[in-house]
Structure formats: structure tokens, C-alpha cells
Design a protein around this motif. Structure first.
Motif, short mmCIF file in Angstrom:
data_model
loop_
_atom_site.label_atom_id
_atom_site.label_comp_id
_atom_site.label_asym_id
_atom_site.label_seq_id
_atom_site.Cartn_x
_atom_site.Cartn_y
_atom_site.Cartn_z
N LEU A 75 0.86 -1.19 0.00
CA LEU A 75 0.00 0.00 0.00
C LEU A 75 0.90 1.24 0.00
O LEU A 75 1.56 1.54 1.00
N ASP A 76 0.94 1.93 -1.12
CA ASP A 76 1.80 3.12 -1.24
C ASP A 76 1.09 4.35 -0.72
O ASP A 76 -0.04 4.64 -1.13
N VAL A 77 1.78 5.04 0.16
CA VAL A 77 1.24 6.25 0.79
C VAL A 77 2.17 7.41 0.46
O VAL A 77 3.40 7.29 0.62
N ALA A 78 1.60 8.51 0.03
CA ALA A 78 2.41 9.69 -0.31
C ALA A 78 3.05 10.28 0.96
O ALA A 78 2.41 10.37 2.00
N VAL A 79 4.31 10.66 0.83
CA VAL A 79 5.03 11.32 1.91
C VAL A 79 4.99 12.81 1.62
O VAL A 79 5.31 13.23 0.50
N PRO A 80 4.59 13.63 2.59
CA PRO A 80 4.53 15.07 2.35
C PRO A 80 5.89 15.64 1.89
O PRO A 80 6.94 15.14 2.27
N ALA A 81 5.81 16.69 1.08
CA ALA A 81 7.03 17.30 0.53
C ALA A 81 7.98 17.77 1.63
O ALA A 81 9.20 17.64 1.50
N ASP A 82 7.42 18.30 2.74
CA ASP A 82 8.28 18.79 3.82
C ASP A 82 8.98 17.64 4.57
O ASP A 82 9.85 17.87 5.39
N GLU A 83 8.58 16.40 4.26
CA GLU A 83 9.22 15.22 4.85
C GLU A 83 10.04 14.47 3.81
O GLU A 83 10.39 13.31 4.00
N GLY A 84 10.31 15.11 2.67
CA GLY A 84 11.14 14.51 1.65
C GLY A 84 10.40 14.07 0.41
O GLY A 84 11.00 13.73 -0.60
N GLY A 85 9.07 14.03 0.47
CA GLY A 85 8.28 13.64 -0.69
C GLY A 85 8.41 12.18 -1.04
O GLY A 85 8.99 11.38 -0.30
N GLY A 86 7.83 11.81 -2.14
CA GLY A 86 7.87 10.42 -2.58
C GLY A 86 6.78 9.58 -1.93
O GLY A 86 5.72 10.09 -1.57
N PHE A 87 7.09 8.30 -1.75
CA PHE A 87 6.12 7.37 -1.20
C PHE A 87 6.77 6.48 -0.16
O PHE A 87 7.97 6.25 -0.19
N ARG A 88 5.97 5.98 0.74
CA ARG A 88 6.40 4.92 1.65
C ARG A 88 5.39 3.80 1.47
O ARG A 88 4.25 4.03 1.06
N THR A 89 5.80 2.60 1.75
CA THR A 89 4.93 1.45 1.55
C THR A 89 4.51 0.87 2.89
O THR A 89 5.34 0.63 3.76
N VAL A 90 3.20 0.67 3.03
CA VAL A 90 2.61 0.04 4.21
C VAL A 90 2.32 -1.41 3.83
O VAL A 90 1.75 -1.68 2.76
N SER A 91 2.69 -2.34 4.68
CA SER A 91 2.45 -3.75 4.42
C SER A 91 1.03 -4.13 4.82
O SER A 91 0.67 -4.09 6.00
N GLY A 92 0.23 -4.54 3.84
CA GLY A 92 -1.13 -4.98 4.12
C GLY A 92 -1.15 -6.22 5.00
O GLY A 92 -2.01 -6.36 5.88
N SER A 93 -0.18 -7.13 4.80
CA SER A 93 -0.17 -8.35 5.61
C SER A 93 0.17 -8.07 7.07
O SER A 93 -0.36 -8.73 7.97
N LEU A 94 1.01 -7.07 7.33
CA LEU A 94 1.28 -6.69 8.71
C LEU A 94 0.04 -6.06 9.35
O LEU A 94 -0.24 -6.30 10.53
N CYS A 95 -0.69 -5.27 8.58
CA CYS A 95 -1.95 -4.70 9.09
C CYS A 95 -2.93 -5.81 9.45
O CYS A 95 -3.59 -5.76 10.50
N VAL A 96 -3.03 -6.81 8.59
CA VAL A 96 -3.94 -7.93 8.84
C VAL A 96 -3.48 -8.75 10.04
O VAL A 96 -4.30 -9.16 10.88
N GLN A 97 -2.18 -8.98 10.14
CA GLN A 97 -1.66 -9.73 11.28
C GLN A 97 -2.02 -9.02 12.60
O GLN A 97 -2.46 -9.66 13.56
#
Length: 146
Positions: A75-97
């Protein structure tokens, strides 16, 4: 033969792709889960962040229902520009666990079938997903036997 889920089944899913959310909606509809018994999240960071809480709340709010929980693995989540921009990935399986562990405290996890959807379907990836959830639902197109 056509697969239809029992009428007491509800569903909660998350995917960061608009197209994949639409496909999940259609899949659940074809399995007989009506629109008012399914939630497909992931349109934005807030949706992704609240997925496990929404799923837990749904399970607790409907103690006589059974649930299918489907999470995209990456699950790709946008990182705010003031925090460097780009994306970080959230693991769906860790959320489910985490969700299943919270539900296990009172046995509510027994009413949940948790599946991970991923295009990464190597044996090692699938084994990891199955260690955190009940199974894997591939994103690859399914072929129907005739």
C-alpha cells in the motif's frame, strides 16, 4: 459452478489502486456480498491508515456476521514534501496480522477469513503472506474452467 458466499458474510478490503478497488468491489459483488455489506478502502492515506481499525470496528459491530478481509500487500502512501516527498509502503499483511491478533483476544478472529492480494506471488512471498493471514488471493487474472 458459481460460488456465492452465505448471506451473513460482510467484507472489508483495502487497495491503493483505484482500478484494483473497483475489481475488488466487482469480485465481492459477484460472490453475493451486497454493497451495504462491503467496504473497500484505500483512496488516500487516511483510508489506508484506518483500514485495520475499520475492519475491527465492523467485526465488533456485527457479532453474528462472518467476514472476508482482503488487503493489498504493498500500500503506497504519499510522503509530504516537507518530509522529503515520494512514497512509503505500508504492508497490508502486517496490518492484517495486527488486526487478527486484536480480534483473537475475544475469539472474534474465528469469524474472519483474511486474504492478502499481491502481484508478488513467488513462493517465498506467498509463504510470508500466509504466515500473517489465512491465505493469498493473486492479482493475476483468474481463468474459469469450462
Amino acid at each position: 459452478t458459481e460460488l456465492t458466499l452465505p448471506p451473513d458474510v460482510r467484507a472489508v478490503a483495502v487497495d491503493d489502486s483505484k482500478l484494483q478497488r473497483l475489481l475488488v468491489h466487482k469480485m465481492l459483488e459477484s460472490l453475493g456480498v451486497p454493497d451495504d455489506r462491503r467496504s473497500v478502502l484505500g483512496a488516500d492515506e487516511a483510508d489506508i491508515s484506518r483500514f485495520a481499525a475499520v475492519a475491527e470496528a465492523e467485526v465488533r459491530a456485527h457479532p453474528d456476521a462472518r467476514f472476508v478481509v482482503i488487503a493489498d500487500e504493498n500500500l503506497d502512501v504519499a510522503v509530504p514534501a516537507d518530509e522529503g516527498g515520494g512514497f512509503r509502503t505500508v504492508s497490508g499483511s502486517l496490518c492484517v496480522q495486527d488486526l487478527l491478533a486484536r480480534l483473537a483476544k475475544d475469539g472474534s478472529d474465528a469469524r474472519v477469513l483474511a486474504l492478502i492480494r499481491s502481484a508478488n506471488d513467488a513462493l517465498a512471498d506467498s509463504a510470508l503472506y500466509r504466515s500473517r493471514a489465512h491465505g493469498v488471493l493473486p492479482k493475476a487474472a483468474l481463468r474459469y474452467a469450462q
